[in-house]
Scaffold this active site. Sequence first.
Site, PDB file in Angstrom:
ATOM      1  N   ARG A  72       0.850  -1.188   0.000  1.00  0.00           N
ATOM      2  CA  ARG A  72       0.000   0.000   0.000  1.00  0.00           C
ATOM      3  C   ARG A  72       0.885   1.237   0.000  1.00  0.00           C
ATOM      4  O   ARG A  72       1.967   1.242   0.593  1.00  0.00           O
ATOM      5  CB  ARG A  72      -0.906   0.015   1.231  1.00  0.00           C
ATOM      6  CG  ARG A  72      -2.028  -1.010   1.183  1.00  0.00           C
ATOM      7  CD  ARG A  72      -2.977  -0.867   2.352  1.00  0.00           C
ATOM      8  NE  ARG A  72      -2.385  -1.240   3.611  1.00  0.00           N
ATOM      9  CZ  ARG A  72      -1.953  -0.394   4.525  1.00  0.00           C
ATOM     10  NH1 ARG A  72      -2.070   0.909   4.347  1.00  0.00           N
ATOM     11  NH2 ARG A  72      -1.420  -0.825   5.648  1.00  0.00           N
ATOM     12  N   TYR A 214      -1.428  -3.464  -7.269  1.00  0.00           N
ATOM     13  CA  TYR A 214      -1.170  -4.362  -6.150  1.00  0.00           C
ATOM     14  C   TYR A 214      -2.091  -4.173  -4.947  1.00  0.00           C
ATOM     15  O   TYR A 214      -2.346  -3.038  -4.515  1.00  0.00           O
ATOM     16  CB  TYR A 214       0.282  -4.171  -5.703  1.00  0.00           C
ATOM     17  CG  TYR A 214       0.785  -5.249  -4.770  1.00  0.00           C
ATOM     18  CD1 TYR A 214       0.640  -6.587  -5.104  1.00  0.00           C
ATOM     19  CD2 TYR A 214       1.386  -4.928  -3.573  1.00  0.00           C
ATOM     20  CE1 TYR A 214       1.100  -7.575  -4.252  1.00  0.00           C
ATOM     21  CE2 TYR A 214       1.855  -5.913  -2.717  1.00  0.00           C
ATOM     22  CZ  TYR A 214       1.715  -7.233  -3.065  1.00  0.00           C
ATOM     23  OH  TYR A 214       2.175  -8.217  -2.223  1.00  0.00           O
ATOM     24  N   GLY A 215      -2.536  -5.264  -4.392  1.00  0.00           N
ATOM     25  CA  GLY A 215      -3.153  -5.303  -3.069  1.00  0.00           C
ATOM     26  C   GLY A 215      -4.163  -4.210  -2.798  1.00  0.00           C
ATOM     27  O   GLY A 215      -5.039  -3.922  -3.622  1.00  0.00           O
ATOM     28  N   LYS A 223      -9.430  -2.217   1.476  1.00  0.00           N
ATOM     29  CA  LYS A 223      -9.160  -1.070   2.344  1.00  0.00           C
ATOM     30  C   LYS A 223      -9.942   0.169   1.892  1.00  0.00           C
ATOM     31  O   LYS A 223     -10.400   0.956   2.721  1.00  0.00           O
ATOM     32  CB  LYS A 223      -7.668  -0.771   2.368  1.00  0.00           C
ATOM     33  CG  LYS A 223      -6.792  -1.941   2.794  1.00  0.00           C
ATOM     34  CD  LYS A 223      -7.092  -2.411   4.194  1.00  0.00           C
ATOM     35  CE  LYS A 223      -6.068  -3.445   4.664  1.00  0.00           C
ATOM     36  NZ  LYS A 223      -6.385  -3.938   6.012  1.00  0.00           N
ATOM     37  N   SER A 265      -1.144  -3.393  11.769  1.00  0.00           N
ATOM     38  CA  SER A 265      -0.544  -4.371  10.853  1.00  0.00           C
ATOM     39  C   SER A 265       0.683  -4.995  11.529  1.00  0.00           C
ATOM     40  O   SER A 265       1.349  -4.349  12.337  1.00  0.00           O
ATOM     41  CB  SER A 265      -0.122  -3.681   9.558  1.00  0.00           C
ATOM     42  OG  SER A 265      -1.240  -3.048   8.973  1.00  0.00           O
ATOM     43  N   CYS A 267       0.851  -7.486  13.733  1.00  0.00           N
ATOM     44  CA  CYS A 267       0.715  -7.934  15.127  1.00  0.00           C
ATOM     45  C   CYS A 267       0.057  -9.312  15.206  1.00  0.00           C
ATOM     46  O   CYS A 267      -0.367  -9.736  16.276  1.00  0.00           O
ATOM     47  CB  CYS A 267      -0.084  -6.929  15.945  1.00  0.00           C
ATOM     48  SG  CYS A 267       0.802  -5.401  16.289  1.00  0.00           S
ATOM     49  N   GLY A 268      -0.084  -9.994  14.069  1.00  0.00           N
ATOM     50  CA  GLY A 268      -0.575 -11.374  14.091  1.00  0.00           C
ATOM     51  C   GLY A 268      -2.086 -11.519  14.070  1.00  0.00           C
ATOM     52  O   GLY A 268      -2.633 -12.432  14.685  1.00  0.00           O
ATOM     53  N   THR A 270      -4.093 -12.349  11.490  1.00  0.00           N
ATOM     54  CA  THR A 270      -4.508 -13.572  10.787  1.00  0.00           C
ATOM     55  C   THR A 270      -4.220 -14.792  11.677  1.00  0.00           C
ATOM     56  O   THR A 270      -5.028 -15.725  11.730  1.00  0.00           O
ATOM     57  CB  THR A 270      -3.793 -13.667   9.426  1.00  0.00           C
ATOM     58  OG1 THR A 270      -4.116 -12.486   8.678  1.00  0.00           O
ATOM     59  CG2 THR A 270      -4.250 -14.881   8.631  1.00  0.00           C
ATOM     60  N   ARG A 383       2.402 -11.912  -0.661  1.00  0.00           N
ATOM     61  CA  ARG A 383       1.031 -12.226  -0.236  1.00  0.00           C
ATOM     62  C   ARG A 383       0.500 -13.517  -0.825  1.00  0.00           C
ATOM     63  O   ARG A 383       0.946 -13.973  -1.876  1.00  0.00           O
ATOM     64  CB  ARG A 383       0.098 -11.094  -0.696  1.00  0.00           C
ATOM     65  CG  ARG A 383       0.405  -9.743  -0.083  1.00  0.00           C
ATOM     66  CD  ARG A 383      -0.164  -9.643   1.310  1.00  0.00           C
ATOM     67  NE  ARG A 383       0.198  -8.417   1.991  1.00  0.00           N
ATOM     68  CZ  ARG A 383      -0.553  -7.826   2.905  1.00  0.00           C
ATOM     69  NH1 ARG A 383      -1.709  -8.342   3.246  1.00  0.00           N
ATOM     70  NH2 ARG A 383      -0.142  -6.739   3.511  1.00  0.00           N
ATOM     71  N   TYR A 510       0.775 -17.303  20.099  1.00  0.00           N
ATOM     72  CA  TYR A 510       0.127 -18.275  19.196  1.00  0.00           C
ATOM     73  C   TYR A 510      -1.031 -19.011  19.895  1.00  0.00           C
ATOM     74  O   TYR A 510      -1.885 -18.388  20.491  1.00  0.00           O
ATOM     75  CB  TYR A 510       1.175 -19.240  18.612  1.00  0.00           C
ATOM     76  CG  TYR A 510       2.226 -18.498  17.833  1.00  0.00           C
ATOM     77  CD1 TYR A 510       1.895 -17.815  16.653  1.00  0.00           C
ATOM     78  CD2 TYR A 510       3.554 -18.427  18.260  1.00  0.00           C
ATOM     79  CE1 TYR A 510       2.842 -17.101  15.931  1.00  0.00           C
ATOM     80  CE2 TYR A 510       4.513 -17.712  17.552  1.00  0.00           C
ATOM     81  CZ  TYR A 510       4.147 -17.055  16.391  1.00  0.00           C
ATOM     82  OH  TYR A 510       5.078 -16.344  15.690  1.00  0.00           O
ATOM     83  N   GLY A 511      -1.018 -20.364  19.866  1.00  0.00           N
ATOM     84  CA  GLY A 511      -2.138 -21.139  20.422  1.00  0.00           C
ATOM     85  C   GLY A 511      -2.378 -20.869  21.902  1.00  0.00           C
ATOM     86  O   GLY A 511      -3.499 -21.003  22.408  1.00  0.00           O
TER      87      GLY A 511
HETATM   88  C1  OXD Z   1      -2.869  -4.240   6.323  1.00  0.00           C
HETATM   89  C2  OXD Z   1      -3.332  -5.331   5.465  1.00  0.00           C
HETATM   90  O1  OXD Z   1      -1.881  -3.570   6.005  1.00  0.00           O
HETATM   91  O2  OXD Z   1      -4.295  -6.016   5.837  1.00  0.00           O
HETATM   92  O3  OXD Z   1      -3.476  -4.020   7.368  1.00  0.00           O
HETATM   93  O4  OXD Z   1      -2.753  -5.527   4.396  1.00  0.00           O
HETATM   94 MN    MN Z   2      -5.318  -5.169   7.480  1.00  0.00          MN
END
Ligand code: OXD
Ligand code: MN
Length: 602
Positions: A72, A214-215, A223, A265, A267-268, A270, A383, A510-511
Site C-alpha cells: 500500500r 497491487y493489493g 481497504k 498491521s 501484530c498477528g 490472521t 502475499r 500463538y495457540g
Molecule cells: C494491512 C493489510 O496492512 O491487511 O493491514 O494488508
Molecule cells: Mn489489514
Amino acid sequence: MGSTTTHAKLQQWVKEMADLCQPDSIYWCDGSKAEYDKFVKTLIDSGLAIKLNEKTRPGCVLFKSDASDVARVENRTYIAAKTQDAAGPTNNWMDPAILKEEMKALYKGCMKGRTMYVIPFSMGPIGSNIAKIGVELTDSEYVVINMHVMTRVGQKVLDVLGANGEYVPCMHSVGKPLAAGEKDNGKWPCAPIEKKYISHFPEERTIWSYGSGYGGNALLGKKCLALRIASVIARDEGWLAEHMLILGITNPKGEKKYVAAAFPSACGKTNLAMLIPTIPGWKVETIGDDIAWMKFGADGRLYAINPEAGFFGVAPGTSMDSNPNAMHSIEKNTIFTNVALTADKDVWWEGIGYNAPGKLIDWNGNEWEEGKSDKPAAHPNARFTAPANQCPAIAPEWENPAGVPISAILFGGRRPSTVPLVHQATSWNHGVFLGSIVGSEVTAAALDVKAGTVRRDPFAMLPFCGYHMGDYFAHWIKIGQKSTADKLPKIFFVNWFRKTKEGKWLWPGYGENSRVLKWVFERASGEGKAQESAIGYLPTEDAIDTAGLNVSAEDMKELLKINKAEWLTEIETIKEHYAKFGNRIPKELNDELAALVARLNK
Ligand code: OXD
Ligand code: MN
C-alpha cells in the site's frame, strides 16, 4: 458469457469512464469459475503468471510485481473531502476538484490497447442487510481474479442491484496504456510511484485509483471501500466499519461467543483469527481475518459480518508452527504474489518453517541460494490470496447474512513494556479510550525515532479512517449510547508482546493466546475472576488458566504488573497523541484520561 444490467446510471458511468480511458473493449464480469479459469490462462499465456506444480499446488499461480509496486502507498493515498478539516490531521488531503483534474489527465487514454473490465461485487453475503455493493472498473486481469477470490462477483450482484440500487463506483487503472501491437511481455504493468494515486471522495462515496496493480491499492473492495469509504457510510448510518478480525470461540460445554479484534498491521491478526487452542475442550473458528462491519440487531446487540470472501495474507512468517490453518488454506486455488519459486514449481518464503529446497528464483526473478544472499527470497510483504472457505477452521456460519453477535472486542499492539497481558475496560467509554490509544512500540533500529517510542494507531485505523479521527472517536462514543451495557460487547486490551528487562518474551503467544481468550469468554459471561486496578479490570493471579503452560508464576506476575512510573510516562505520550486532534477529542475521552491520571496518583 459476461453479465448484464438494466441499471441506467451504472451503464452511464461505465460509458463515461470508457470514453475517458479509451479501452479497446469492455467486458462485464459474471463471476463464474469459467471466467476465473479463462483469465488465469490468459495471465499464464502472457507470461505475467507462473503456473505452479499441479500435483503439489493445484490451481495455484505466482505473480511477481514491479519493484515499485509491492505494498500500500500511504503517502499517495488521499481523502479528498470537500474540506481539509473533514479529512482530519491523520489523512492526506487534496481539494477534490483539483485532484480530479489531475487524475483525469492521467486516466485520459490510459486503457488504450487493453480491456476495461466491469466487476460488480458485494462486500458481505449477497443480499445481507449489512452488505454493500461496489462496481470496480479495471484494466487488470490480476485485479479481476483477485476480486473473484476476495469478494462475491458477478450477475448475482447486478440482480440484487436491480435498475436503481446504490453502489460505490470504484475506478482503477494500472496506468500503462499499450501502443498498437505492444504487449506487457510478462512485465507487471503499473505507473511510477509519483504517478500512483489512491483517492477517496467521501461525500460522493467514490474511489479513484491509478498507477498501482497491487493489493490494497488495486483491490478496491478491501481497504478503500470496506474501510475508508465504509467508515464514512457507517458514521452516517450509525454502525461500525472496522479493521478487525472476527472469531467464534466455543467452550467445553458447547457455548459459543464471538470476538472481534483490532491490531495494527504485523501484530498477528490472521494468526489469532485462525488460532488452534492449546487448552483442552476449547474451539476457535474463523469468521474473518481483517475487516468487520457491525450493525445493531433488533435485540440491541452488535452483529458483525466479514465483508470479504478471501484472505489476502502476508506469506513470510506463515508456517505450520505459526498458523497451520493458513498453511492449509493455501494448499490449492491460491494466487501468490512476490514469494520465491522452487525448482519444482512450488513456493517458499522466509519463516515458512523449513530450509529452501535448493536454488530458488527470488521475487525479483533472480537465482537465489539460502545463505548466499543478504536479500530475502520473498518480498517481506509477499502475499497469498486464498478463498476463505478453504480454511479448515472457517466457522459454518461465516456467511450468515445476519452476522454474528459480538460479545467482546479486543484491542492490542506490540508493547514490550507498560501494558499487561490483558485488561478489561470498566465501561464502553473506557473501552473507546483504550481503542483510541492503541499503538505499537518501535525500535531505534527500525525507524529514525527514539527506542521505546509508541507509534499510536488508534483502533488500528490510522491508514484506514475516511474522515476526521476525532469525529471517529465521537462516533464510537455515540454507538455506546445506542444500547445498554448488558448488550454491548465488553472491551479488552491485550498485549502478547511484553518482555523482561533483558529482552526475553514473557508470553509464548500463538495457540497459548487461547488462555487469554478463555478469560475474555468468562468475563463476557459475567464470570472470570478480576480485580480492579488503576487501568481497568485485571485478571486475578489465578484467573488465567496456566495448566500445562511453561510460564513461571513469577513471569505471570510480571505479565500482569502495572508499573506506576511507566504509566505516568504513558500518560504524557497519550496527551501528546490527543493534542493532535485538538478540541475534536470528545469530552468523554478527556474525562477517561483525567480519571486514569487520578487513579494512578491515588
Ligand atoms: C494491512 C493489510 O496492512 O491487511 O493491514 O494488508
Ligand atoms: Mn489489514
